[in-house]
Write a protein that holds these residues in place. Structure first.
Motif, PDB file in Angstrom:
ATOM      1  N   GLN A 145      -4.987  12.511  -5.196  1.00 56.10           N
ATOM      2  CA  GLN A 145      -5.890  12.642  -3.945  1.00 56.10           C
ATOM      3  C   GLN A 145      -6.122  11.727  -3.191  1.00 56.10           C
ATOM      4  OE1 GLN A 145      -9.458  14.809  -4.558  1.00 56.10           O
ATOM      5  NE2 GLN A 145      -8.590  16.800  -5.312  1.00 56.10           N
ATOM      6  N   ILE A 146      -6.269  10.033  -4.003  1.00 58.54           N
ATOM      7  CA  ILE A 146      -6.287   9.263  -3.251  1.00 58.54           C
ATOM      8  C   ILE A 146      -4.826   8.766  -2.493  1.00 58.54           C
ATOM      9  CG2 ILE A 146      -6.096   6.542  -3.383  1.00 58.54           C
ATOM     10  CD1 ILE A 146      -8.559   6.547  -5.044  1.00 58.54           C
ATOM     11  N   ALA A 147      -3.735   9.131  -3.044  1.00 55.68           N
ATOM     12  CA  ALA A 147      -2.484   8.903  -2.480  1.00 55.68           C
ATOM     13  C   ALA A 147      -2.404   9.734  -1.233  1.00 55.68           C
ATOM     14  CB  ALA A 147      -1.450   9.083  -3.658  1.00 55.68           C
ATOM     15  N   VAL A 148      -2.511  11.062  -1.604  1.00 59.09           N
ATOM     16  CA  VAL A 148      -2.308  11.857  -0.409  1.00 59.09           C
ATOM     17  C   VAL A 148      -3.319  11.585   0.910  1.00 59.09           C
ATOM     18  CG1 VAL A 148      -2.517  14.345   0.381  1.00 59.09           C
ATOM     19  CG2 VAL A 148      -1.576  14.023  -1.879  1.00 59.09           C
ATOM     20  N   ASN A 180      -9.190  -3.028  -2.547  1.00 59.56           N
ATOM     21  CA  ASN A 180      -8.329  -3.959  -3.588  1.00 59.56           C
ATOM     22  C   ASN A 180      -7.030  -4.592  -3.181  1.00 59.56           C
ATOM     23  OD1 ASN A 180      -9.923  -3.028  -6.056  1.00 59.56           O
ATOM     24  ND2 ASN A 180      -8.994  -0.937  -6.001  1.00 59.56           N
ATOM     25  N   TYR A 181      -6.450  -3.927  -1.889  1.00 57.61           N
ATOM     26  CA  TYR A 181      -5.359  -4.531  -1.375  1.00 57.61           C
ATOM     27  C   TYR A 181      -5.787  -5.568  -0.162  1.00 57.61           C
ATOM     28  CZ  TYR A 181      -3.318  -0.159  -2.846  1.00 57.61           C
ATOM     29  OH  TYR A 181      -3.122   1.080  -3.782  1.00 57.61           O
ATOM     30  N   MET A 182      -6.767  -5.442   0.340  1.00 58.69           N
ATOM     31  CA  MET A 182      -7.060  -6.427   1.310  1.00 58.69           C
ATOM     32  C   MET A 182      -8.627  -6.402   1.564  1.00 58.69           C
ATOM     33  SD  MET A 182      -5.524  -6.258   5.267  1.00 58.69           S
ATOM     34  CE  MET A 182      -7.199  -5.976   6.400  1.00 58.69           C
ATOM     35  N   PRO A 183      -9.340  -7.670   1.747  1.00 59.80           N
ATOM     36  CA  PRO A 183     -10.838  -7.801   2.003  1.00 59.80           C
ATOM     37  C   PRO A 183     -11.153  -7.178   3.250  1.00 59.80           C
ATOM     38  CG  PRO A 183      -9.970  -9.875   1.054  1.00 59.80           C
ATOM     39  CD  PRO A 183      -8.673  -8.833   1.521  1.00 59.80           C
ATOM     40  N   ILE A 212       0.839  -1.224  -0.204  1.00 58.96           N
ATOM     41  CA  ILE A 212       0.051   0.044   0.271  1.00 58.96           C
ATOM     42  C   ILE A 212       0.866   1.263   0.054  1.00 58.96           C
ATOM     43  CG2 ILE A 212      -1.758   1.306   1.320  1.00 58.96           C
ATOM     44  CD1 ILE A 212      -2.526  -1.465   2.525  1.00 58.96           C
ATOM     45  N   ARG A 213       2.061   1.408   0.752  1.00 57.58           N
ATOM     46  CA  ARG A 213       2.694   2.412   0.814  1.00 57.58           C
ATOM     47  C   ARG A 213       3.459   2.702  -0.377  1.00 57.58           C
ATOM     48  NH1 ARG A 213       4.573   1.404   7.061  1.00 57.58           N
ATOM     49  NH2 ARG A 213       2.664   2.364   8.186  1.00 57.58           N
ATOM     50  N   GLN A 214       3.889   1.448  -0.808  1.00 57.42           N
ATOM     51  CA  GLN A 214       4.689   1.563  -2.110  1.00 57.42           C
ATOM     52  C   GLN A 214       3.712   2.206  -3.305  1.00 57.42           C
ATOM     53  OE1 GLN A 214       6.368  -2.118  -3.553  1.00 57.42           O
ATOM     54  NE2 GLN A 214       6.619  -1.255  -5.798  1.00 57.42           N
TER      55      GLN A 214
END
Length: 773
Positions: A405-408, A505-508, A388-390
């Protein structure tokens, strides 16, 4: 206000050369099955695969049955196609939502139910160790459920005929419904709330509405109440103050009888039968009518919370359960048999048209399972956090405003533990979170300093100066670029639902709230790893270090509180107590020297503090000690006679009290005589402490008491503006507190109250001192 300088926590990919603990935990793969990562005897069967997508603010069980989404889904968000960051401002929030909704792919997941049915013969809830069983992650919460409904507040008792509202200097007789509302305000006219013009306006508006519904003023006829300034509530206030005083003056026996009567009335509502097991119910009482107070500058403060009737209430029971009888002359609003939710009853309150629920108590198995899953979900995040951080670091450079905006937003939620936030109506307090930050809520100071200043949850001010990543600073500068101005949304392409769908998307089941729990628990784990505690240290010193670690988490989560009204008094009492112990220690050191004067030369350093207290200070301490003891014996006399009266025993005579008080006053005279004789203690006192080793032992005990009292005072001061309870109960995995206690031989009751020990029994019995978050 003091400015908190906060720097972002270093992310684990940048920590390769730091502590041994970090090296052990960084870059752990999702397939890591180390024993340390298995917290209980049994793991969750589905490991979260059947988790429902949820907003940070909304839980399925908090929505009426008819509005529940029946489909569980996994989502994949497809970003809008790339376009220049300067030219994509025409893409609206609704268009973004539409694009995302079109891209969501739903997978129906079948829910298996392997739990065995529980019968009437199974163990009581206090013995039911659900954490030693396989946990089914399906939607069914129970098989059978029986309970006795809810407990309604007592009916309103009218004021005596002579106690009336005064309007325009005339006593007014009101209908009972309006009189009750006037009483709500009248009883609190000496409070800060009642001085608030918004509180007054909202109250008066609702009071007039109720008065109109009830047919208007009864006496004098044709009188119309139209102006708040002409109302005088003093007679009502005086009446309720008198009732309070009468209650305070009740005898011990009368208070006990009232308590027993109350407990008898509540007994049948306190417990229910869940799958045949007796379990405790939480808030089984229906809220009484009152005036809403709210936190901060709430626009609805002072509004009337109307009385709730059985017709407003929906009960949830098993299909074969007996429906409890409603109060005479009434009927229940609805009976449901929904075993996919964990509430027993619900109703809609009138202030916000939101639903209130009667749920299982904190120590119930269902609540325990819910807590366990929450912390396991946060714990699961450690397997995905690096990815997620990457990703958000890469998207900080995106040319698409939506992606940036999602990233920030993800960065701010991860690094500074901001809540996701959500849209607020005009009638709600102006509280915000990350996604609802506005132009005026952040101030940018080059090269990369950001000042946050906004009202967060419960109207608590979030004010911090922080140092952010340079690319984050650059993005925030773009988000504030003209034509944006004060009042405009900073993240105009985002809301919590969009952000949470992206995170899944990363984790349920991943939401912004999971980050908050993860980072709180991770911070506590880091604090515990850095502790240097010796087993032989006093328990109070260990607790001080534990509270300091907890405080770091509370600061991260912005769990502030205003300094209590009684804080100054409490600190003064603690300071007085320390002075009294020091004085007693000095008296015993004087006695030691009096017993063996040679010690002054051989152990001179030990007696350096004998002259620390002036005669004036000692006289002040003697006066305090005497007043305390006199009050103590007066209370003892009253309490002893109350107990004797209950047992029909002979009461203590007044002469007994006089004897006790006389003894205290004689002791005071001895103390003063000591002072006048330059600290020389009486022969009577010296006879009691005739052995040197006993005196040394006493002095040592006083020194330990002074150390502990100072530690407690420091703890009190340090925590005066920070709420440690919220983080300890809701955000820090309770197993970390258990590990601390087991590792350093700290009694668990020093950290968890009886209520919390019941709530977190699964954590206390489920881990050893080697467990890690």
């Amino acid at each position: 206000m003091a400015v908190a300088k906060v720097r972002p926590r270093k992310q684990s990919s940048e920590k390769k050369a730091t502590t041994k603990r970090t090296r052990k935990q960084s870059s752990s793969s999702s397939n890591n099955n180390d024993d340390d990562d298995e917290p209980l005897n049994k793991k969750l069967k589905s490991n979260g695969k059947n988790s429902t997508n949820k907003n940070d603010e909304v839980k399925d069980e908090d929505i009426p049955l008819g509005q529940l989404e029946k489909t569980k889904s996994k989502t994949k968000v497809i970003s809008p196609k790339e376009e220049d960051i300067e030219n994509d401002n025409e893409l609206t929030l609704s268009q973004i939502k539409s694009n995302i909704d079109k891209s969501i792919q739903i997978e129906k997941v079948s829910n298996s139910s392997d739990n065995k049915s529980l019968t009437e013969n199974e163990e009581d809830s206090s013995e039911y160790k659900w954490w030693e069983e396989d946990l089914d992650d399906g939607t069914e919460k129970w098989q059978t459920l029986e309970h006795n409904g809810v407990l309604f507040p007592p009916a309103y008792e009218s004021l005596p005929d002579l106690v009336r509202l005064i309007y325009d200097n005339k006593p007014v007789k009101l209908p009972a419904q309006a009189e009750e509302v006037a009483g709500f305000f009248g009883a609190m006219i000496n409070t800060d709330h009642a001085m608030n013009p918004v509180f007054q306006a909202n109250f008066f508006k609702d009071f007039l509405a109720v008065l109109k519904e009830a047919g208007g003023v009864l006496e004098p006829k044709n009188l119309k109440i139209t102006k708040f300034d002409k109302c005088n509530f003093q007679p009502i206030f005086d009446y309720y103050e008198q009732k309070k005083e009468e209650k305070r003056q009740l005898s011990r026996t009368e208070k006990k009888a009232l308590k027993e009567e109350k407990e008898l009335l509540e007994e049948s509502y306190k417990f229910c039968y869940l799958n045949g097991r007796k379990e405790q119910v939480g808030n089984f009482r229906v809220e009484p009518p009152s005036l809403f107070r709210g936190r901060g500058k709430h626009p609805k403060t002072g509004s009337l919370k109307r009385r709730v009737y059985p017709e407003d209430i929906i009960l949830n029971l098993g299909k074969n359960a007996t429906v409890p009888n409603p109060p005479a002359g009434h009927q229940w609003g609805e009976i449901r048999h929904d075993n996919t939710v964990q509430w027993l009853a619900m109703w809609k309150e009138n202030i916000f048209n939101s639903f209130k629920y009667v749920r299982f108590a904190a120590n119930s198995s269902l609540k325990g399972i819910s807590d366990y899953k929450k912390f396991e979900k946060a714990r699961e995040l450690k397997n995905h956090i690096e990815k997620i951080r990457q990703d958000y670091r890469e998207k900080l450079h995106s040319k698409v405003t939506f992606e940036r905006q999602i990233a920030v937003a993800t960065y701010l939620i991860d690094v500074f533990a901001l809540r996701a936030g959500g849209e607020k109506g005009e009638d709600e307090a102006d509280t915000v979170g990350c996604c609802s930050l506005r132009y005026e809520h952040i101030t940018l100071t080059p090269p990369n300093n950001v000042t946050f200043d906004f009202l967060g949850k419960d109207s608590i001010r979030f004010y911090q100066e922080v140092v952010v990543d340079k690319q984050v600073f650059k993005s925030l500068k773009l988000f504030k670029k003209a034509p944006k101005k004060s009042g405009d949304q900073l993240f105009d392409r985002l809301d919590p639902s969009i952000l949470n769908k992206h995170l899944q998307n990363y984790m349920p089941g991943l939401t912004a709230k999971v980050f908050r729990t993860y980072n709180a628990s991770k911070t506590m784990q880091d604090q515990l790893d850095g502790m240097e505690i010796k087993l032989e240290q006093p328990v109070q010193e260990k607790i001080l270090l534990y509270n300091a670690a907890n405080r770091e988490v509370a600061i991260l989560c912005n769990h502030q509180r205003s300094v209590g009204k009684n804080h100054e008094t409490s600190v003064q009492k603690a300071t007085d107590k320390i002075e009294q112990i020091i004085w007693q220690k000095i008296r015993f050191k004087r006695a030691l020297l009096q017993l063996n004067p040679k010690l002054k030369k051989t152990e001179g350093k030990m007696f350096e503090d004998i002259e620390d207290l002036t005669k004036e200070k000692e006289l002040e301490i003697i006066k305090r000690v005497t007043e305390r003891d006199l009050e103590k014996f007066k209370r003892k006399f009253l309490n002893d006679n109350e107990k004797r009266k209950e047992k029909n025993e002979e009461l203590l005579p007044e002469s007994q009290l006089e004897e006790w008080l006389d003894k205290v006053n004689k002791q005071k005279d001895l103390y003063i005589e000591e002072l006048e004789n330059d600290g020389k203690l009486s022969d009577e006192f010296m006879e009691k402490v005739s052995k040197e080793d006993k005196l040394r032992d006493k002095i040592h005990k006083f020194e330990q008491r002074i150390i502990n009292a100072n530690l407690q005072l420091k703890d009190k001061e340090d925590n005066s503006q920070v709420s440690l309870g919220t983080s300890k109960i809701n955000y820090i995995d309770p197993r970390l507190s258990v590990v601390f206690c087991k590792r350093y031989n700290v009694p668990i009751e020093k950290v968890f109250t009886k209520t919390l020990r019941d709530k977190f029994k699964w954590a206390i019995e489920g881990v050893d001192d080697n467990w890690r978050f």
